[in-house]
Design a protein around this motif. Structure first.
Motif, PDB file in Angstrom:
ATOM      1  N   PHE A   5      63.596 112.577  52.310  1.00 45.54           N
ATOM      2  CA  PHE A   5      63.775 111.589  51.407  1.00 45.54           C
ATOM      3  C   PHE A   5      63.919 110.461  52.238  1.00 45.54           C
ATOM      4  O   PHE A   5      65.259 109.498  52.471  1.00 45.54           O
ATOM      5  N   GLY A   6      63.986 110.260  54.166  1.00 41.79           N
ATOM      6  CA  GLY A   6      64.109 109.279  54.701  1.00 41.79           C
ATOM      7  C   GLY A   6      65.808 109.782  56.097  1.00 41.79           C
ATOM      8  O   GLY A   6      65.631 108.810  56.362  1.00 41.79           O
ATOM      9  N   PHE A   7      66.027 110.806  55.006  1.00 39.23           N
ATOM     10  CA  PHE A   7      67.641 111.051  55.842  1.00 39.23           C
ATOM     11  C   PHE A   7      67.465 111.744  57.325  1.00 39.23           C
ATOM     12  O   PHE A   7      66.058 112.048  57.371  1.00 39.23           O
ATOM     13  N   SER A   8      68.504 111.254  58.148  1.00 40.76           N
ATOM     14  CA  SER A   8      68.260 112.785  59.475  1.00 40.76           C
ATOM     15  C   SER A   8      68.479 113.578  59.451  1.00 40.76           C
ATOM     16  O   SER A   8      68.667 114.023  58.113  1.00 40.76           O
ATOM     17  N   GLY A  10      70.580 116.069  60.132  1.00 40.23           N
ATOM     18  CA  GLY A  10      72.173 116.008  60.589  1.00 40.23           C
ATOM     19  C   GLY A  10      72.323 115.705  59.422  1.00 40.23           C
ATOM     20  O   GLY A  10      73.599 116.459  58.382  1.00 40.23           O
ATOM     21  N   THR A  11      72.234 115.098  59.131  1.00 43.42           N
ATOM     22  CA  THR A  11      72.536 113.767  57.503  1.00 43.42           C
ATOM     23  C   THR A  11      71.897 115.139  56.162  1.00 43.42           C
ATOM     24  O   THR A  11      72.942 115.413  55.062  1.00 43.42           O
ATOM     25  N   ALA A  13      71.359 118.038  55.775  1.00 45.99           N
ATOM     26  CA  ALA A  13      72.171 119.188  56.534  1.00 45.99           C
ATOM     27  C   ALA A  13      74.031 119.119  55.353  1.00 45.99           C
ATOM     28  O   ALA A  13      73.943 120.247  54.287  1.00 45.99           O
TER      29      ALA A  13
END
Lengths: 44, 487
Positions: A5-8, A10-11, A13
């Protein structure tokens, strides 16, 4: 590099932690119910 | 139908339901135990969802949205810590033990628990004073937040909004006591959930979905989609800890554990509280999305109200507003009953025991009446301060939660896990935690760390060191608290 969904990653997680926590709650509830059944616990 | 008429209709229906529930629960309130902890008869659904409603105030929804607007998607870690530490682990670690200990020690407040567990009237009075002062300050912040939102969304004057919301809560809490608080909170949790989902879906639809939202945020600033991103580790972790670990010392949330009808409630309750707590994701994510749709906001606190106006129709906006009000009212009501308990049970002391009088229907009625008057007085004090809040109060509201948690967290946790913790240790710990948390915030949050972190750390160290340096607690008291020797 991006995760779902385009998250990094780290996010993303953080969302995995939320999902894992729901799983933890279910496992704890089941184990507690089994233990209470064995010991006659779960005070009224 | 005009926007104002739609908002007024939804609001009126909502208020009628709350007052009716207050009157209904008032008939079931016969003694002090009913008034303060619902006669220890609350089931899993009501316990779990009233916990969630009391946890997330309107300040969290609007403030969470503001953090999302400023710092982007990394704020989802705050939501994750809310769910893991603030909900699930709090239930698992504290739920059963607090229920058992408060029942054995025959107490219905956190200061009362501290006093009886440690055999220290000084510790009880100190914690009651902290709860009384800072809970009222916390309640002022909840009322102010609610008033500002109603002003922003409905266009009604702030003072009118504060008086209407405050008086409605006072009516149903003073009539129905804890039963009214938990049942209205149960209903309010669902309204909050529905309102937050409505806003999140409308906002996502407007920006083209979650993936599109992240791509557009990264285009504004790549730090808005990474962790810790533009926030930085110290700000992110200290804020996440205070709003999650802080729960372990908050009396208005801990009371849910000892008002349960049995420890069996914990099994289903922990799952429901976790699922309900997961809604914490929504204000942070929605706040981040509002950065795309409202890129030039000067005040991030307006992100959520402005977004609601932008993406929801009048009926959706009215339901969302009811949700935000529900968040504020449930928290305010929960705190009110705790402040009432601090005044009538802890600061006043147990009058019946001292005078050796037998209990009866007359003293039960008197206890309930005293509780009602105390909750009314505490609510009116909050209302008067919130009507025209002095600058100093607004400054203190920023760390009321931190001070209460710093003072009460370890006395509660170690009180049910460490037999060696004693009265001297707990009193020193509460004083040290309070002073350090307050001092750190007054010093301007050195290193960008919130005062809760040093406050709670010092409180733990002092409790352990002083307890080990002073005589252990009375063996009979420990046996009673731990239920040793019970058949």
């Amino acid at each position: 590099m991006t995760g779902p969904f385009g998250f990094s990653w780290g996010t993303f997680a953080a969302l995995l932690v939320v999902a894992g926590t729901v799983l933890l709650a279910i496992v704890w509830a089941v184990m507690t119910a089994m233990r209470d059944d064995d010991t006659g616990g779960g005070d009224e | 139908m005009s926007n104002m008429a739609v908002y007024s209709t939804v609001l009126a229906a909502y208020i009628v339901v709350l007052v009716a529930m207050g009157i209904l629960m008032g008939r079931r309130t016969r003694n002090a135990e009913d008034f303060y902890i619902g006669g220890r008869q609350i089931g899993p659904w009501v316990t779990a969802f009233s916990f969630v409603a009391a946890y997330f105030s309107s300040v969290v929804i609007v403030g969470g949205g503001a953090f999302g607007y400023r710092f982007g998607m990394s704020t989802l870690w705050v939501a994750a810590s809310n769910v893991l530490i603030g909900c699930t682990l709090a239930w698992i670690v504290l739920g059963r033990r607090l229920w058992e200990f408060t029942k054995r020690l025959d107490t219905m407040t956190i200061p009362g628990f501290i006093g009886k567990r440690y055999g220290s009237r000084e510790a009880e009075v100190f914690s009651a004073i902290i709860v009384f002062v800072f809970m009222i300050v916390y309640n002022v912040s909840v009322l102010v937040g609610m008033g500002r939102i109603m002003e922003g969304l409905m266009g009604i004057p702030y003072t009118t909004a504060v008086i209407v919301a405050g008086l409605i809560i006072l009516i149903y809490v003073s009539i129905g006591g804890y039963l009214a608080v938990v049942w209205t909170s149960f209903v309010q949790a669902w309204i909050m959930l529905f309102g937050l989902f409505l806003l999140a879906f409308a906002a996502l639809a407007r920006v083209g979905g979650l993936t599109a939202a992240n791509i557009q945020l990264a285009a504004i600033d790549p730090g808005l989609v990474t962790t810790p991103g533009v926030w930085g580790w110290s700000g992110l972790t200290s804020y996440a800890l205070i709003v999650s670990l802080g729960v372990w010392g908050m009396p208005q949330l801990l009371v849910r554990f000892y008002s349960m009808k049995s420890t069996r409630v914990l099994r289903l309750g922990v799952v429901l509280a976790t699922l309900g707590g997961a809604m914490a994701i929504l204000p942070y994510m929605t706040g981040a999305i509002s950065r795309i749709l409202l890129p030039t906001l000067e005040n991030p606190d307006l992100a959520i109200p402005k977004l609601a106006q932008l993406v929801l129709n009048p009926w959706g906006g009215a339901i969302f507003m009811a949700g935000v009000m529900a968040a504020g009212m449930s928290t305010f009501a929960s705190v009110l009953i705790i402040v009432s308990g601090a005044i009538t049970r802890d600061l006043r002391g147990n009058q019946e025991d001292r005078k050796g009088r037998k209990r009866g229907p007359q003293s039960d009625r008197r206890d309930v009446m005293i509780g009602r008057v105390a909750s009314l007085a505490a609510g009116l004090i909050s209302l008067v301060i919130a009507y025209r809040p002095p600058g100093l109060v607004l400054v203190i509201t920023a760390f009321a939660w931190a001070v209460i948690a710093s003072a009460c967290l370890w006395p509660v946790v170690l009180g049910v896990y460490w037999k060696r913790a004693n009265g001297a240790g707990v009193l020193s710990s509460m004083i040290a935690g309070t002073v350090v948390a307050l001092g750190w915030m007054i010093a301007g949050k050195p290193f960008g760390i919130h005062g809760f972190i040093p406050g709670v750390f010092i409180s733990l160290v002092v409790l352990i060191v002083v307890s080990l340096m002073t005589p252990p607690p009375d063996a009979a008291l420990i046996s009673r608290a731990w239920g040793e020797g019970e058949v």
